[in-house]
Design an enzyme around this catalytic site. Structure first.
Site, mmCIF file in Angstrom:
data_model
loop_
_atom_site.group_PDB
_atom_site.id
_atom_site.type_symbol
_atom_site.label_atom_id
_atom_site.label_comp_id
_atom_site.label_asym_id
_atom_site.label_seq_id
_atom_site.Cartn_x
_atom_site.Cartn_y
_atom_site.Cartn_z
ATOM 1 N N ASP A 1 49.160 -9.269 -42.900
ATOM 2 C CA ASP A 1 48.837 -10.466 -43.673
ATOM 3 C C ASP A 1 48.794 -11.654 -42.717
ATOM 4 O O ASP A 1 49.766 -11.912 -41.994
ATOM 5 C CB ASP A 1 49.885 -10.679 -44.757
ATOM 6 N N ASN B 1 42.132 -23.503 -44.710
ATOM 7 C CA ASN B 1 41.237 -23.735 -45.847
ATOM 8 C C ASN B 1 41.390 -25.146 -46.397
ATOM 9 O O ASN B 1 40.405 -25.826 -46.706
ATOM 10 C CB ASN B 1 41.527 -22.718 -46.960
ATOM 11 N N ASP C 1 42.999 -12.299 -46.938
ATOM 12 C CA ASP C 1 43.345 -12.310 -45.515
ATOM 13 C C ASP C 1 44.349 -11.217 -45.181
ATOM 14 O O ASP C 1 45.122 -11.335 -44.232
ATOM 15 C CB ASP C 1 43.881 -13.684 -45.101
#
Length: 304
Positions: A182, A190, A225
């Site tokens: 992860d 973002n 992700d």
């Protein structure tokens, strides 16, 4: 009459000239024979394989078309181009036999457009196609088998390949390890720069993972992700070393987009067969729990 027959023979040979899709030196109307996997394991489904003078199909890596289907023999069947331009199928003494259009194959079979070849649980379709058709089939195959953002396996392909790898590990009494990964820091990327920058970081991370694994394993984007990798034949200690190589490579990578530096890291959990689980779900769950331990311990680390 003989002249007419000679012209037909030349036309037939011209249809079997060999080319690669996208080759600008090949006229777009010239055709090549190819096989498409229309039913099979997710990792095989949609695969297209051009046929030159001969093609062996089986589970062995050296086969021209290598299938993951456990019901397929190492060298199951062969297709050969005869001097008259016809493609001929023959079984190579396979354990479960070969069927053509649903009927058992005995001896050699002259393949025709649309013929379906049954090997184990897999079905292959024989066809002739020009450059444009082959390009179209290649694009469809990529959509089914490859994650467009990262270039890794699609999740469906990966899941099927992992299931098969676990079956082989059980039968051969070998280790099999799984990594759950992860990324750390994607949300701030973002929020600060936009999702295109986050997607760029995810895509580059997928390519870094593929570089580390090379031929030693396979990986997919589990979602968002998150990534999953399988490492056939590697025990937990070896899997941790692979995870650490991935972690360090991303930490030291100078990812950037439009001149903006991006510095994500990755947390990784490792689990191995048989000590951490004997099913795919058990292994994934064990690696996922190890991943959460890595997150709770401060991120950017590998845990077991």
């Amino acid at each position: 009459m003989q002249v007419a027959n000679d012209e037909k023979e030349r036309d037939r040979h011209s249809e079997t000239m060999i080319f690669m899709p996208g080759d600008p030196s090949i006229p777009p109307t010239q055709k090549q024979a190819f096989l498409t996997v229309v039913r099979g394991c997710g990792a095989d489904l949609g695969q297209n394989q051009p046929i030159a003078e001969a093609l062996v199909v089986g589970r062995a890596r050296e086969c021209g078309l290598c299938l993951l289907d456990m019901q397929v023999s190492s060298r199951h069947a062969r297709i050969t181009l005869r001097p008259d331009g016809c493609y001929v199928l023959e079984d190579l003494g396979s354990t479960n036999g070969t069927r053509i259009n649903g009927k058992a194959l005995h001896g050699a079979w002259e393949l025709l457009e649309g013929d379906k070849i049954f090997l184990g649980e897999s079905v292959l379709r024989f066809a002739m196609a020009d450059a444009m058709d082959l390009g179209y089939h290649h694009e469809l195959s990529q959509l089914v088998r490859i994650d467009a953002l990262t270039g890794l396996d699609s999740k469906r392909c990966f899941d099927d390949a992992l299931s098969i790898a676990l079956t082989q590990a059980r039968r051969k009494k070998l280790s099999l390890s799984v990594l759950m990964m992860d990324m750390d820091g994607i949300k701030p990327i973002n929020d600060t720069y936009g999702h295109l920058f986050g997607a760029h970081a995810i895509g580059e991370t997928g390519r870094l993972i593929a570089r580390v694994l090379h031929d030693s394993g396979r990986a997919c984007r589990f979602g968002g992700d998150e990534f999953t990798a399988m490492l056939p034949g590697l025990d937990k200690e070896a899997a941790v070393r692979v995870g650490e190589e991935i972690r360090l490579l991303l930490e030291e990578a100078r990812l950037e987009k439009d001149g903006i530096r991006l510095q994500p890291t990755i947390s990784i959990g490792a689990a191995s067969y048989p000590e951490d689980g004997e099913t795919v779900l058990a292994l994934i769950d064990a690696a996922d729990r190890a991943l959460y331990r890595a997150k709770r311990a401060g991120k950017n680390r590998v845990s077991v």
